[in-house]
Design a protein around this motif. Structure first.
Motif, PDB file in Angstrom:
ATOM      1  N   GLY A  11      18.088  18.967  20.860  1.00  0.00           N
ATOM      2  CA  GLY A  11      18.758  17.957  19.855  1.00  0.00           C
ATOM      3  C   GLY A  11      20.053  17.526  20.318  1.00  0.00           C
ATOM      4  N   ASP A  12      20.819  18.558  20.443  1.00  0.00           N
ATOM      5  CA  ASP A  12      22.361  18.354  20.880  1.00  0.00           C
ATOM      6  C   ASP A  12      22.541  17.368  22.132  1.00  0.00           C
ATOM      7  N   ARG A  13      21.535  17.739  22.871  1.00  0.00           N
ATOM      8  CA  ARG A  13      21.726  17.206  24.429  1.00  0.00           C
ATOM      9  C   ARG A  13      20.983  15.420  24.041  1.00  0.00           C
ATOM     10  N   ASP A  14      20.105  15.427  23.438  1.00  0.00           N
ATOM     11  CA  ASP A  14      19.476  14.231  23.085  1.00  0.00           C
ATOM     12  C   ASP A  14      20.350  13.114  22.470  1.00  0.00           C
ATOM     13  N   ALA A  15      21.006  13.793  21.335  1.00  0.00           N
ATOM     14  CA  ALA A  15      21.918  13.010  20.571  1.00  0.00           C
ATOM     15  C   ALA A  15      22.934  12.599  21.669  1.00  0.00           C
ATOM     16  N   ALA A  16      23.530  13.457  22.237  1.00  0.00           N
ATOM     17  CA  ALA A  16      24.754  13.040  23.217  1.00  0.00           C
ATOM     18  C   ALA A  16      24.221  12.159  24.252  1.00  0.00           C
ATOM     19  N   ILE A  38      25.674  12.445  31.839  1.00  0.00           N
ATOM     20  CA  ILE A  38      24.145  12.843  31.408  1.00  0.00           C
ATOM     21  C   ILE A  38      24.138  14.247  32.441  1.00  0.00           C
ATOM     22  N   GLU A  39      24.504  14.363  33.384  1.00  0.00           N
ATOM     23  CA  GLU A  39      24.505  15.433  34.251  1.00  0.00           C
ATOM     24  C   GLU A  39      25.426  16.540  33.414  1.00  0.00           C
ATOM     25  N   GLN A  40      26.567  16.071  32.869  1.00  0.00           N
ATOM     26  CA  GLN A  40      27.277  17.025  32.452  1.00  0.00           C
ATOM     27  C   GLN A  40      26.965  17.691  30.993  1.00  0.00           C
ATOM     28  N   ILE A  41      26.176  16.679  30.375  1.00  0.00           N
ATOM     29  CA  ILE A  41      25.494  16.949  29.045  1.00  0.00           C
ATOM     30  C   ILE A  41      24.434  18.210  29.557  1.00  0.00           C
ATOM     31  N   LYS A  42      23.687  17.805  30.529  1.00  0.00           N
ATOM     32  CA  LYS A  42      22.627  19.036  30.973  1.00  0.00           C
ATOM     33  C   LYS A  42      23.261  20.478  31.220  1.00  0.00           C
ATOM     34  N   ALA A  43      24.303  20.387  31.998  1.00  0.00           N
ATOM     35  CA  ALA A  43      24.955  21.650  32.321  1.00  0.00           C
ATOM     36  C   ALA A  43      25.764  22.240  30.946  1.00  0.00           C
ATOM     37  N   ALA A  48      29.763  22.383  21.452  1.00  0.00           N
ATOM     38  CA  ALA A  48      31.070  21.966  21.468  1.00  0.00           C
ATOM     39  C   ALA A  48      31.286  21.265  23.009  1.00  0.00           C
ATOM     40  N   GLU A  49      30.814  21.917  24.027  1.00  0.00           N
ATOM     41  CA  GLU A  49      31.152  21.403  25.726  1.00  0.00           C
ATOM     42  C   GLU A  49      30.119  20.056  25.478  1.00  0.00           C
ATOM     43  N   VAL A  50      29.048  20.079  24.767  1.00  0.00           N
ATOM     44  CA  VAL A  50      28.207  18.749  24.756  1.00  0.00           C
ATOM     45  C   VAL A  50      28.948  17.811  24.087  1.00  0.00           C
ATOM     46  N   ILE A 287      48.556  20.273  26.976  1.00  0.00           N
ATOM     47  CA  ILE A 287      46.860  20.643  27.067  1.00  0.00           C
ATOM     48  C   ILE A 287      46.572  20.976  25.780  1.00  0.00           C
ATOM     49  N   THR A 288      45.683  20.421  25.010  1.00  0.00           N
ATOM     50  CA  THR A 288      44.694  20.940  24.033  1.00  0.00           C
ATOM     51  C   THR A 288      43.368  21.498  24.368  1.00  0.00           C
ATOM     52  N   TYR A 289      42.912  21.211  25.219  1.00  0.00           N
ATOM     53  CA  TYR A 289      41.633  21.770  25.940  1.00  0.00           C
ATOM     54  C   TYR A 289      41.272  21.502  27.455  1.00  0.00           C
ATOM     55  N   GLN A 290      40.918  22.312  28.135  1.00  0.00           N
ATOM     56  CA  GLN A 290      40.384  21.922  29.492  1.00  0.00           C
ATOM     57  C   GLN A 290      39.228  22.783  29.805  1.00  0.00           C
ATOM     58  N   SER A 291      38.258  21.936  30.601  1.00  0.00           N
ATOM     59  CA  SER A 291      37.113  22.788  30.998  1.00  0.00           C
ATOM     60  C   SER A 291      37.165  23.591  31.865  1.00  0.00           C
ATOM     61  N   THR A 292      36.295  24.639  31.991  1.00  0.00           N
ATOM     62  CA  THR A 292      36.135  25.494  33.237  1.00  0.00           C
ATOM     63  C   THR A 292      35.746  24.650  34.413  1.00  0.00           C
ATOM     64  N   PRO A 293      36.460  24.942  35.395  1.00  0.00           N
ATOM     65  CA  PRO A 293      36.252  24.124  36.635  1.00  0.00           C
ATOM     66  C   PRO A 293      34.745  24.719  37.314  1.00  0.00           C
ATOM     67  N   THR A 294      34.062  23.795  37.782  1.00  0.00           N
ATOM     68  CA  THR A 294      32.819  24.059  38.602  1.00  0.00           C
ATOM     69  C   THR A 294      33.050  25.359  39.594  1.00  0.00           C
ATOM     70  N   LEU A 295      34.267  24.847  40.305  1.00  0.00           N
ATOM     71  CA  LEU A 295      34.776  25.729  41.508  1.00  0.00           C
ATOM     72  C   LEU A 295      36.049  26.369  41.168  1.00  0.00           C
ATOM     73  N   SER A 296      36.546  27.275  42.089  1.00  0.00           N
ATOM     74  CA  SER A 296      37.737  27.743  41.953  1.00  0.00           C
ATOM     75  C   SER A 296      38.623  26.511  42.053  1.00  0.00           C
ATOM     76  N   PRO A 297      39.925  26.517  41.400  1.00  0.00           N
ATOM     77  CA  PRO A 297      40.823  25.366  41.831  1.00  0.00           C
ATOM     78  C   PRO A 297      41.252  25.068  43.043  1.00  0.00           C
TER      79      PRO A 297
END
Length: 309
Positions: A11-16, A38-43, A48-50, A287-297
């Motif tokens: 439901g979270d993903r569908d709404a987003a 859409i890919e970010q929502i799936k992942a 909160a991440e959604v 910075i108030t928030y930063q996502s976790t990188p997919t790979l090492s910076p």
């Protein structure tokens, strides 16, 4: 109450996803941005991440999630299937009663020649990499890294590019206030007040010239003076987020009035593998928030121009 470890539900993903699709339909984002989100929502792992994926796209009218309908449907911006470059403005089709002359039997041949010519011109335009919007604005086939000042063309995500955008808004409205602004390298989409006191808004597209999309609505966002943004801070954040993605191919920034945590700037970057990162920050760049990188910076990519696909 969510403790930060709760798993995102369907439901979270569908709404987003509905919010993202509504933003595409109203012209706030391009097709490539929609696909990435859409890919970010799936992942995303948690609610909160959604929510962070769509926090800059929250509906600005009472009809939550409903696409904004322009006053004149033929003026709606329509984007091509690849989402690359600049959107194409749909042309109106007019109905008329036409008396067909005897020469009508020649029409199939004429149409055939026209189709072949149009196809040839299409191939030529593709090879040359030229993008246009209704014949207006700056055309450019290059996407430049943040901060680069091109001799020709445009880079919104540079000191001069941002100043030119503000000059255009000021010239049109007499001020630099906006409900929101989404900045891509080659163009920007801004939601501007239509008067001095109400929440009524219109969406504008800028790629060297400011053009109303006649996409009217009533914003729930607060006004924010875009002149408060230091483009040097914006550029620094973009470089930071690009460094968190290997070989970034797209990047953009969103400006809104301060949130509860002070967030004003949201910057995003991704590559051709849909690997992405984003950073939220206050107006001074904290910075108030930063996502976790997919790979090492990785080190910040070089400040060189990147060919637009």
């Amino acid at each position: 109450m969510a403790d930060g470890t709760e798993k995102a539900s369907g439901g979270d993903r569908d709404a987003a996803s509905k919010v993202v699709d509504a933003a595409l339909a109203s012209g706030r984002i391009i097709q490539a941005d929609r696909d990435l989100r859409i890919e970010q929502i799936k992942a995303a792992n948690t609610p909160a991440e959604v929510q962070n994926v769509v926090r800059d796209l929250q509906p600005s009218s009472p009809q939550a999630g409903a696409p904004t309908t322009p006053a004149d449907p033929v003026s709606m911006v329509r984007y091509g299937p690849t989402g690359g470059g600049t959107p194409e403005v749909a042309q109106p089709v007019r109905a008329a009663n036409i008396k067909i002359p005897k020469i009508a039997f020649l029409l199939p041949a004429i149409i055939g020649v026209a189709v072949i010519a149009a196809f040839a011109l299409g191939i030529f335009a593709f090879v040359k990499g030229v993008d246009t919007v209704g014949g207006n604005g700056v055309t450019d086939s290059q996407t430049y890294a943040p901060g680069i000042e091109p001799e020709d063309g445009i880079n919104v995500l540079s000191v001069k590019g941002y100043a030119d955008l503000l000059d255009a808004i000021r010239g049109s409205t007499g001020a630099t206030e906006a409900f929101s602004a989404v900045l891509y390298p080659t163009y920007a989409v801004v939601e501007l007040p239509v008067d001095d006191s109400t929440q009524r808004s219109d969406r504008f597209y800028w790629n060297g010239e400011l053009e109303s999309q006649q996409s009217y609505g009533t914003s729930t966002d607060e006004r924010y003076d875009l002149d408060e943004i230091d483009p040097a801070v914006l550029i620094r954040l973009l470089k930071k987020v690009r460094a968190r993605v290997e070989a970034p191919t797209s990047w953009y920034a969103v400006i809104n009035a301060p949130r509860e945590d002070g967030t004003v700037l949201s910057v995003f970057a991704s590559n051709e593998y849909s690997e992405s990162a984003y950073v939220l920050a206050t107006v001074d760049g904290s910075i108030t928030y930063q996502s976790t990188p997919t790979l090492s910076p990785s080190p910040e990519p070089p400040d060189v121009e990147v060919q637009t696909p």
